[in-house]
Design a protein around this motif. Structure first.
Motif, PDB file in Angstrom:
ATOM      1  N   ALA A   1       0.831  -1.200   0.000  1.00  0.00           N
ATOM      2  CA  ALA A   1       0.000   0.000   0.000  1.00  0.00           C
ATOM      3  C   ALA A   1       0.870   1.257   0.000  1.00  0.00           C
ATOM      4  O   ALA A   1       0.501   2.279  -0.584  1.00  0.00           O
ATOM      5  N   MET A   2       2.024   1.174   0.657  1.00  0.00           N
ATOM      6  CA  MET A   2       2.949   2.312   0.674  1.00  0.00           C
ATOM      7  C   MET A   2       3.630   2.484  -0.682  1.00  0.00           C
ATOM      8  O   MET A   2       3.762   3.585  -1.198  1.00  0.00           O
ATOM      9  N   GLN A   3       4.073   1.366  -1.257  1.00  0.00           N
ATOM     10  CA  GLN A   3       4.752   1.390  -2.549  1.00  0.00           C
ATOM     11  C   GLN A   3       4.566   0.037  -3.227  1.00  0.00           C
ATOM     12  O   GLN A   3       5.004  -0.980  -2.699  1.00  0.00           O
ATOM     13  N   ALA A   4       3.927   0.030  -4.367  1.00  0.00           N
ATOM     14  CA  ALA A   4       3.665  -1.222  -5.083  1.00  0.00           C
ATOM     15  C   ALA A   4       4.980  -1.898  -5.465  1.00  0.00           C
ATOM     16  O   ALA A   4       5.976  -1.227  -5.742  1.00  0.00           O
ATOM     17  N   PRO A   5       5.016  -3.237  -5.453  1.00  0.00           N
ATOM     18  CA  PRO A   5       6.236  -3.923  -5.875  1.00  0.00           C
ATOM     19  C   PRO A   5       6.560  -3.601  -7.324  1.00  0.00           C
ATOM     20  O   PRO A   5       5.662  -3.389  -8.146  1.00  0.00           O
ATOM     21  N   GLU A   6       7.852  -3.569  -7.643  1.00  0.00           N
ATOM     22  CA  GLU A   6       8.280  -3.153  -8.979  1.00  0.00           C
ATOM     23  C   GLU A   6       8.315  -4.300  -9.974  1.00  0.00           C
ATOM     24  O   GLU A   6       8.068  -4.096 -11.163  1.00  0.00           O
ATOM     25  N   SER A   7       8.627  -5.506  -9.523  1.00  0.00           N
ATOM     26  CA  SER A   7       8.868  -6.603 -10.462  1.00  0.00           C
ATOM     27  C   SER A   7       7.731  -7.613 -10.544  1.00  0.00           C
ATOM     28  O   SER A   7       7.800  -8.570 -11.311  1.00  0.00           O
TER      29      SER A   7
ATOM     30  N   PHE B   1      -8.422 -10.365   4.744  1.00  0.00           N
ATOM     31  CA  PHE B   1      -7.516  -9.582   5.562  1.00  0.00           C
ATOM     32  C   PHE B   1      -6.549  -8.773   4.701  1.00  0.00           C
ATOM     33  O   PHE B   1      -6.286  -7.600   4.974  1.00  0.00           O
ATOM     34  N   MET B   2      -6.046  -9.388   3.646  1.00  0.00           N
ATOM     35  CA  MET B   2      -5.127  -8.683   2.754  1.00  0.00           C
ATOM     36  C   MET B   2      -5.809  -7.469   2.136  1.00  0.00           C
ATOM     37  O   MET B   2      -5.222  -6.375   2.070  1.00  0.00           O
ATOM     38  N   GLN B   3      -7.040  -7.611   1.707  1.00  0.00           N
ATOM     39  CA  GLN B   3      -7.759  -6.498   1.107  1.00  0.00           C
ATOM     40  C   GLN B   3      -7.982  -5.374   2.117  1.00  0.00           C
ATOM     41  O   GLN B   3      -7.850  -4.193   1.793  1.00  0.00           O
ATOM     42  N   ALA B   4      -8.295  -5.746   3.359  1.00  0.00           N
ATOM     43  CA  ALA B   4      -8.496  -4.732   4.392  1.00  0.00           C
ATOM     44  C   ALA B   4      -7.214  -3.943   4.642  1.00  0.00           C
ATOM     45  O   ALA B   4      -7.247  -2.715   4.807  1.00  0.00           O
ATOM     46  N   MET B   5      -6.068  -4.634   4.650  1.00  0.00           N
ATOM     47  CA  MET B   5      -4.790  -3.954   4.874  1.00  0.00           C
ATOM     48  C   MET B   5      -4.459  -3.019   3.711  1.00  0.00           C
ATOM     49  O   MET B   5      -3.958  -1.908   3.907  1.00  0.00           O
ATOM     50  N   LEU B   6      -4.737  -3.442   2.487  1.00  0.00           N
ATOM     51  CA  LEU B   6      -4.466  -2.588   1.330  1.00  0.00           C
ATOM     52  C   LEU B   6      -5.322  -1.329   1.371  1.00  0.00           C
ATOM     53  O   LEU B   6      -4.841  -0.221   1.081  1.00  0.00           O
ATOM     54  N   GLU B   7      -6.585  -1.483   1.749  1.00  0.00           N
ATOM     55  CA  GLU B   7      -7.487  -0.329   1.787  1.00  0.00           C
ATOM     56  C   GLU B   7      -7.108   0.638   2.905  1.00  0.00           C
ATOM     57  O   GLU B   7      -7.076   1.857   2.703  1.00  0.00           O
TER      58      GLU B   7
ATOM     59  N   GLY C   1      -4.148   0.874   4.328  1.00  0.00           N
ATOM     60  CA  GLY C   1      -2.847   1.443   3.995  1.00  0.00           C
ATOM     61  C   GLY C   1      -2.983   2.611   3.047  1.00  0.00           C
ATOM     62  O   GLY C   1      -2.311   3.644   3.203  1.00  0.00           O
ATOM     63  N   ALA C   2      -3.858   2.474   2.043  1.00  0.00           N
ATOM     64  CA  ALA C   2      -4.078   3.573   1.101  1.00  0.00           C
ATOM     65  C   ALA C   2      -4.686   4.781   1.801  1.00  0.00           C
ATOM     66  O   ALA C   2      -4.319   5.933   1.532  1.00  0.00           O
ATOM     67  N   ARG C   3      -5.574   4.530   2.738  1.00  0.00           N
ATOM     68  CA  ARG C   3      -6.239   5.625   3.467  1.00  0.00           C
ATOM     69  C   ARG C   3      -5.242   6.419   4.304  1.00  0.00           C
ATOM     70  O   ARG C   3      -5.297   7.654   4.351  1.00  0.00           O
ATOM     71  N   TYR C   4      -4.321   5.702   4.972  1.00  0.00           N
ATOM     72  CA  TYR C   4      -3.411   6.372   5.898  1.00  0.00           C
ATOM     73  C   TYR C   4      -2.012   6.581   5.321  1.00  0.00           C
ATOM     74  O   TYR C   4      -1.109   7.016   6.046  1.00  0.00           O
ATOM     75  N   LYS C   5      -1.852   6.333   4.047  1.00  0.00           N
ATOM     76  CA  LYS C   5      -0.541   6.482   3.429  1.00  0.00           C
ATOM     77  C   LYS C   5       0.109   7.841   3.663  1.00  0.00           C
ATOM     78  O   LYS C   5       1.308   7.915   3.965  1.00  0.00           O
ATOM     79  N   PRO C   6      -0.638   8.947   3.558  1.00  0.00           N
ATOM     80  CA  PRO C   6       0.000  10.255   3.786  1.00  0.00           C
ATOM     81  C   PRO C   6       0.631  10.390   5.168  1.00  0.00           C
ATOM     82  O   PRO C   6       1.570  11.154   5.355  1.00  0.00           O
ATOM     83  N   LEU C   7       0.097   9.646   6.164  1.00  0.00           N
ATOM     84  CA  LEU C   7       0.623   9.735   7.528  1.00  0.00           C
ATOM     85  C   LEU C   7       1.689   8.689   7.817  1.00  0.00           C
ATOM     86  O   LEU C   7       2.274   8.683   8.903  1.00  0.00           O
ATOM     87  N   LEU C   8       1.924   7.804   6.854  1.00  0.00           N
ATOM     88  CA  LEU C   8       2.910   6.736   7.039  1.00  0.00           C
ATOM     89  C   LEU C   8       4.110   6.915   6.126  1.00  0.00           C
ATOM     90  O   LEU C   8       4.803   5.952   5.823  1.00  0.00           O
ATOM     91  N   THR C   9       4.334   8.110   5.655  1.00  0.00           N
ATOM     92  CA  THR C   9       5.501   8.357   4.804  1.00  0.00           C
ATOM     93  C   THR C   9       6.764   8.053   5.591  1.00  0.00           C
ATOM     94  O   THR C   9       6.851   8.262   6.786  1.00  0.00           O
ATOM     95  N   GLY C  10       7.724   7.509   4.873  1.00  0.00           N
ATOM     96  CA  GLY C  10       8.957   7.088   5.526  1.00  0.00           C
ATOM     97  C   GLY C  10       8.921   5.627   5.909  1.00  0.00           C
ATOM     98  O   GLY C  10       9.878   5.113   6.479  1.00  0.00           O
ATOM     99  N   ALA C  11       7.792   4.930   5.619  1.00  0.00           N
ATOM    100  CA  ALA C  11       7.689   3.519   5.963  1.00  0.00           C
ATOM    101  C   ALA C  11       8.651   2.701   5.121  1.00  0.00           C
ATOM    102  O   ALA C  11       8.959   3.049   4.010  1.00  0.00           O
TER     103      ALA C  11
END
Length: 331
Positions: A109-115, A313-319, A321-331
């Motif tokens: 949610a913070m940064q999608a995998p690249e590969s 559970f995975m879907q809940a974490m993704l959602e 994470g997207a909601r609180y991403k601005p407050l989790l910068t630096g993760a």
């Protein structure tokens, strides 16, 4: 002393593997497994995931008739291990990854995998559910949630967390949204440091996976659980956030689970059926509870989950994470 009762501790889950149910006529894979199964663990050897893995695999290996070979790839909050698994391991059902769904899914949610895509693998076997909690040092001047909320409305409170992208961090941010208290998350690099931060007063209090807090004993006091308090007095009878504040937050869990390449399950459904079935059967063996407790696991947290439970559970974490991403910068 309370006698441990396995039936009281194991939660069976409502659904078996979705794929196994979709193909009830599949026979046991001929000769599978014919060799050991590799397991990538995206954290360090000797850590909580390693202990959990060894306890579970010691019993599961007997059901499968083969051994598991762990490989440890710590780094970047778990990202390194997933990159190795998805990039270097063949999708043939002879390799799995054993990860902590909560913080490791929050990574994406913070940064999608690249590969690879998060849809290129899926979790099929949950071993445990360990809710996050909020706790203070035993000598802290903040001894109740009322103390914390009142103080948090006067000033920004510094809060220790093991890593920014963690379910317990999400729980804390949701608490701030609900109450108006101000919190500043400080990553303290691991559970031991996060406990120590609260005990020494380096931070005002901490949030962390509750199993680690239970292990800290009387040095800490738990005030709130970001999920169900399954252990009562071991967490100071702290209430759940939903009960205390009327929220509807999913359980903020550290939840270890086995995952597999989607292509492996698609190309080898017979092999996947064997894995999913024997994984489920392992929970019916009394030896599992004994092995789990022997490695320091909290017995109430041992909890079966299949494909459906893991996906939800995975879907809940993704959602979240997207909601609180601005407050989790630096993760």
């Amino acid at each position: 002393m309370t006698r441990l009762n396995r039936r009281g501790f194991l939660k069976t889950g409502a659904a078996a593997s979705a794929m196994a149910l979709a193909a009830p006529g599949i026979a046991r894979a001929a000769g599978y497994p014919e060799r050991n199964i590799k397991v990538i663990i995206p954290t360090r050897e000797g850590g909580g995931a390693d202990r959990n893995f060894r306890a579970f695999s010691s019993v599961w290996s007997q059901k499968l008739g083969t051994e598991f070979e762990p490989g440890f790839f710590p780094g970047a909050s778990g990202r390194v291990g997933y990159e190795v698994y998805m990039g270097k391991e063949e999708p043939d059902a002879y390799s799995l990854i054993f990860g902590n769904m909560g913080p490791e899914v929050l990574n994406w949610a913070m940064q999608a995998p690249e590969s690879f895509s998060v849809e290129d693998y899926f979790y099929f076997g949950r071993v445990d559910v360990d809710p996050g909690c909020l706790f203070v040092g035993a000598e802290s001047p903040l001894q109740t949630m009322d103390d914390i909320i009142a103080e948090g409305k006067k000033r920004v409170l510094n809060v220790g967390t093991s890593r920014m992208a963690h379910p317990a961090s999400i729980g804390l941010l949701a608490l701030g949204d609900e109450t108006g208290a101000q919190f500043n998350l400080i990553p303290l690099s691991g559970g031991k440091n996060t406990v120590a931060g609260a005990v020494t007063g380096e931070v005002d209090f901490s949030v962390l996976t509750s199993g680690s807090v239970i292990a800290a004993g009387d040095a800490v006091k738990t005030l709130l659980v970001f999920g169900e308090n399954r252990v009562g007095e071991a967490l100071d009878n702290a209430p759940s956030m939903n009960d205390a504040y009327g929220t509807n937050l999913p359980e903020m869990l550290s939840s270890r689970a086995f995952a597999i390449h989607k292509k492996a399950a698609d190309d080898h459904p017979d092999r996947f059926e064997v894995l999913a079935r024997t994984f489920r059967e392992t929970f019916d063996d009394p030896a599992l509870l004994e092995a789990y407790v022997a490695t320091g696991g909290t017995p109430e947290y041992l909890s079966y989950g299949g494909v459906e439970e893991c996906a939800a559970f995975m879907q809940a974490m993704l959602e979240l994470g997207a909601r609180y991403k601005p407050l989790l910068t630096g993760a």
